[in-house]
Motif scaffolding. Sequence first.
Motif, PDB file in Angstrom:
ATOM      1  N   PRO A   1       0.808  -1.223   0.000  1.00 52.29           N
ATOM      2  CA  PRO A   1       0.000   0.000   0.000  1.00 52.29           C
ATOM      3  C   PRO A   1       0.840   1.272   0.000  1.00 52.29           C
ATOM      4  O   PRO A   1       0.467   2.276  -0.602  1.00 52.29           O
ATOM      5  N   ALA A   2       1.963   1.248   0.702  1.00 52.51           N
ATOM      6  CA  ALA A   2       2.858   2.403   0.783  1.00 52.51           C
ATOM      7  C   ALA A   2       4.246   1.889   1.156  1.00 52.51           C
ATOM      8  O   ALA A   2       4.395   0.757   1.635  1.00 52.51           O
ATOM      9  N   LEU A   3       5.257   2.720   0.961  1.00 53.16           N
ATOM     10  CA  LEU A   3       6.625   2.275   1.239  1.00 53.16           C
ATOM     11  C   LEU A   3       6.851   1.997   2.724  1.00 53.16           C
ATOM     12  O   LEU A   3       7.797   1.305   3.079  1.00 53.16           O
ATOM     13  N   ARG A   4       6.001   2.508   3.569  1.00 51.72           N
ATOM     14  CA  ARG A   4       6.057   2.173   5.001  1.00 51.72           C
ATOM     15  C   ARG A   4       5.943   0.664   5.210  1.00 51.72           C
ATOM     16  O   ARG A   4       6.438   0.115   6.199  1.00 51.72           O
ATOM     17  N   ASP A   5       5.295  -0.037   4.279  1.00 56.14           N
ATOM     18  CA  ASP A   5       5.021  -1.462   4.437  1.00 56.14           C
ATOM     19  C   ASP A   5       6.139  -2.363   3.936  1.00 56.14           C
ATOM     20  O   ASP A   5       6.024  -3.589   4.009  1.00 56.14           O
ATOM     21  N   VAL A   6       7.213  -1.790   3.417  1.00 52.37           N
ATOM     22  CA  VAL A   6       8.349  -2.604   2.981  1.00 52.37           C
ATOM     23  C   VAL A   6       9.062  -3.149   4.217  1.00 52.37           C
ATOM     24  O   VAL A   6       9.569  -2.390   5.035  1.00 52.37           O
ATOM     25  N   LYS A   7       9.107  -4.454   4.347  1.00 48.09           N
ATOM     26  CA  LYS A   7       9.727  -5.085   5.511  1.00 48.09           C
ATOM     27  C   LYS A   7      11.134  -5.590   5.211  1.00 48.09           C
ATOM     28  O   LYS A   7      12.012  -5.543   6.081  1.00 48.09           O
ATOM     29  N   ASP A   8      11.340  -6.091   4.011  1.00 53.06           N
ATOM     30  CA  ASP A   8      12.647  -6.627   3.626  1.00 53.06           C
ATOM     31  C   ASP A   8      13.248  -5.690   2.593  1.00 53.06           C
ATOM     32  O   ASP A   8      12.939  -5.766   1.401  1.00 53.06           O
ATOM     33  N   LEU A   9      14.098  -4.775   3.058  1.00 48.89           N
ATOM     34  CA  LEU A   9      14.645  -3.762   2.160  1.00 48.89           C
ATOM     35  C   LEU A   9      15.492  -4.372   1.066  1.00 48.89           C
ATOM     36  O   LEU A   9      15.386  -3.983  -0.108  1.00 48.89           O
ATOM     37  N   ALA A  10      16.334  -5.338   1.403  1.00 51.27           N
ATOM     38  CA  ALA A  10      17.206  -5.943   0.397  1.00 51.27           C
ATOM     39  C   ALA A  10      16.391  -6.596  -0.712  1.00 51.27           C
ATOM     40  O   ALA A  10      16.706  -6.449  -1.908  1.00 51.27           O
ATOM     41  N   ALA A  11      15.343  -7.316  -0.327  1.00 47.30           N
ATOM     42  CA  ALA A  11      14.504  -7.965  -1.339  1.00 47.30           C
ATOM     43  C   ALA A  11      13.791  -6.935  -2.206  1.00 47.30           C
ATOM     44  O   ALA A  11      13.666  -7.112  -3.423  1.00 47.30           O
ATOM     45  N   ALA A  12      13.334  -5.870  -1.579  1.00 43.33           N
ATOM     46  CA  ALA A  12      12.637  -4.827  -2.328  1.00 43.33           C
ATOM     47  C   ALA A  12      13.571  -4.175  -3.343  1.00 43.33           C
ATOM     48  O   ALA A  12      13.207  -3.984  -4.508  1.00 43.33           O
ATOM     49  N   LEU A  13      14.773  -3.855  -2.914  1.00 49.28           N
ATOM     50  CA  LEU A  13      15.733  -3.223  -3.831  1.00 49.28           C
ATOM     51  C   LEU A  13      16.097  -4.176  -4.964  1.00 49.28           C
ATOM     52  O   LEU A  13      16.273  -3.754  -6.108  1.00 49.28           O
ATOM     53  N   GLY A  14      16.204  -5.452  -4.653  1.00 49.88           N
ATOM     54  CA  GLY A  14      16.554  -6.429  -5.681  1.00 49.88           C
ATOM     55  C   GLY A  14      15.471  -6.641  -6.711  1.00 49.88           C
ATOM     56  O   GLY A  14      15.761  -7.081  -7.838  1.00 49.88           O
ATOM     57  N   SER A  15      14.230  -6.327  -6.363  1.00 51.82           N
ATOM     58  CA  SER A  15      13.115  -6.561  -7.292  1.00 51.82           C
ATOM     59  C   SER A  15      12.795  -5.354  -8.168  1.00 51.82           C
ATOM     60  O   SER A  15      11.964  -5.458  -9.075  1.00 51.82           O
ATOM     61  N   LEU A  16      13.448  -4.226  -7.915  1.00 51.10           N
ATOM     62  CA  LEU A  16      13.188  -3.015  -8.699  1.00 51.10           C
ATOM     63  C   LEU A  16      14.292  -2.814  -9.726  1.00 51.10           C
ATOM     64  O   LEU A  16      15.478  -2.767  -9.384  1.00 51.10           O
ATOM     65  N   ALA A  17      13.899  -2.671 -10.980  1.00 49.50           N
ATOM     66  CA  ALA A  17      14.888  -2.494 -12.039  1.00 49.50           C
ATOM     67  C   ALA A  17      15.360  -1.049 -12.156  1.00 49.50           C
ATOM     68  O   ALA A  17      16.510  -0.792 -12.549  1.00 49.50           O
ATOM     69  N   ASP A  18      14.493  -0.114 -11.814  1.00 49.64           N
ATOM     70  CA  ASP A  18      14.810   1.302 -11.983  1.00 49.64           C
ATOM     71  C   ASP A  18      15.708   1.777 -10.835  1.00 49.64           C
ATOM     72  O   ASP A  18      15.296   1.757  -9.675  1.00 49.64           O
ATOM     73  N   PRO A  19      16.935   2.232 -11.137  1.00 54.03           N
ATOM     74  CA  PRO A  19      17.830   2.674 -10.053  1.00 54.03           C
ATOM     75  C   PRO A  19      17.299   3.882  -9.295  1.00 54.03           C
ATOM     76  O   PRO A  19      17.591   4.051  -8.110  1.00 54.03           O
ATOM     77  N   VAL A  20      16.528   4.733  -9.967  1.00 55.08           N
ATOM     78  CA  VAL A  20      15.948   5.892  -9.284  1.00 55.08           C
ATOM     79  C   VAL A  20      14.957   5.430  -8.226  1.00 55.08           C
ATOM     80  O   VAL A  20      14.984   5.890  -7.073  1.00 55.08           O
ATOM     81  N   LEU A  21      14.098   4.503  -8.582  1.00 57.24           N
ATOM     82  CA  LEU A  21      13.119   4.008  -7.621  1.00 57.24           C
ATOM     83  C   LEU A  21      13.794   3.265  -6.479  1.00 57.24           C
ATOM     84  O   LEU A  21      13.351   3.340  -5.329  1.00 57.24           O
ATOM     85  N   ARG A  22      14.886   2.560  -6.766  1.00 56.75           N
ATOM     86  CA  ARG A  22      15.616   1.881  -5.693  1.00 56.75           C
ATOM     87  C   ARG A  22      16.146   2.896  -4.675  1.00 56.75           C
ATOM     88  O   ARG A  22      16.069   2.677  -3.467  1.00 56.75           O
ATOM     89  N   ARG A  23      16.670   4.003  -5.176  1.00 59.43           N
ATOM     90  CA  ARG A  23      17.183   5.020  -4.260  1.00 59.43           C
ATOM     91  C   ARG A  23      16.066   5.616  -3.415  1.00 59.43           C
ATOM     92  O   ARG A  23      16.234   5.855  -2.214  1.00 59.43           O
ATOM     93  N   ARG A  24      14.923   5.866  -4.028  1.00 59.82           N
ATOM     94  CA  ARG A  24      13.812   6.446  -3.278  1.00 59.82           C
ATOM     95  C   ARG A  24      13.357   5.503  -2.165  1.00 59.82           C
ATOM     96  O   ARG A  24      13.100   5.918  -1.033  1.00 59.82           O
ATOM     97  N   VAL A  25      13.236   4.229  -2.490  1.00 58.48           N
ATOM     98  CA  VAL A  25      12.806   3.242  -1.501  1.00 58.48           C
ATOM     99  C   VAL A  25      13.814   3.146  -0.368  1.00 58.48           C
ATOM    100  O   VAL A  25      13.442   3.097   0.819  1.00 58.48           O
ATOM    101  N   GLN A  26      15.094   3.122  -0.704  1.00 58.04           N
ATOM    102  CA  GLN A  26      16.112   3.010   0.337  1.00 58.04           C
ATOM    103  C   GLN A  26      16.028   4.164   1.323  1.00 58.04           C
ATOM    104  O   GLN A  26      16.134   3.970   2.534  1.00 58.04           O
ATOM    105  N   HIS A  27      15.816   5.369   0.803  1.00 57.56           N
ATOM    106  CA  HIS A  27      15.711   6.495   1.731  1.00 57.56           C
ATOM    107  C   HIS A  27      14.502   6.361   2.647  1.00 57.56           C
ATOM    108  O   HIS A  27      14.628   6.499   3.877  1.00 57.56           O
TER     109      HIS A  27
END
Length: 378
Positions: free
Chosen positions: A238-264
């Motif tokens: 529903p929102a990035l607040r709900d990401v529990k496994d950051l490494a898995a989330a970053l690994g599943s995103l192809a766009d480097p810009v979106l990966r950076r946004r999620v990491q922050h």
Amino acid sequence: MSPDPTALAAAFGEAYQRDPEGVWHAPGRLNLIGEHTDYNDGFVLPFALARGVSVAAARRADGLLHLRSLQAADQGVVVPVDGGSLEGWAAYPAGVAWLLREHGAGGASLLIDSDLPAGAGLSSSAALECATALALCDLYGIEIDRRELALLAQRAENEHVGVPCGIMDQSASLLSRDGHALLLDCRSGLSSHVPFDPAASGLTVLVVDTRAAHTLTAGEYARRRAECEEAARLLGVPALRDVKDLAAALGSLADPVLRRRVQHVVTENHRVEAAVGLLRAGAVAELGSMLTASHLSLRDQFEVSWPEADVAVEEALRAGARGGRMIGGGFGGSAIVLTAADRAGNVRAAIEDAYAARSWTAPAIFEAEPAAGARRVI
């Protein structure tokens, strides 16, 4: 120091040839930590400033809003309270009035004063909305819970100004308590007060208005929000607040810009929770490393910092500050620095010297302590 309510009441009399029925004050806010987490349903930790926006007001029987500001060069704005469309500073109070019309508010004359620098990232817009909302509610006997009033003020900014802001600024202005920071869950709207008294620990919070004005309606803020929403969609949450496994989330995103946004966003939520733990344990000085980590993430992962903020933080750390970071939506505005009180003068001088060496406009630097939320003052 907030605007003098007695002087504002007198100025109202001169402007409208009648006495105001009251004066209301709403503070700006300083977000200690938790940046760009609010619209991602995350956590924020702001506190109210002593500085803010005051509104002197009186009812009108003709169904009109008369809006004047001591900071505006124009002669004021007159619009129907039934609704309409405006641009510029008057859209903030008018938007609130138009929404409160649904609750029984009518016409009013308002005179506005502020000692918050516009464009400094200290939430002058939310303070204006909240002061207006309190004034109209009191004038017309409207009873709305402060959490609901914060949502109404946010809606006014979203719909009538066009800024897709989260709920943090309005909540901080309406709900804050003296000597505390406000831990706000931006999904549920639930909040709690966390003791924050830097002076008791021999510390000082410096606000550095970098004098690089920002304009959130310019599009970058909305772009970051859209990027976060797209990342959440791709991750199936529903929102990035709900990401529990950051490494898995970053690994599943192809766009480097979106990966950076999620990491922050994910790591910033963790920093808020860690900061609350430090405050509750009385380890105020240890907040510094959290602030600096937040700044680096905002600079490198969310890419919303700007040169004047980067230099302010770098020079503050070089001068012995505990930590610091940019605040607000980004691309201009202010930074905060946590420093030992006996080093504050050195830190201030280091930042000022660095600006002078680059031929930048001198920053405006002042000390901040957690203050009370919005209230009637006359």
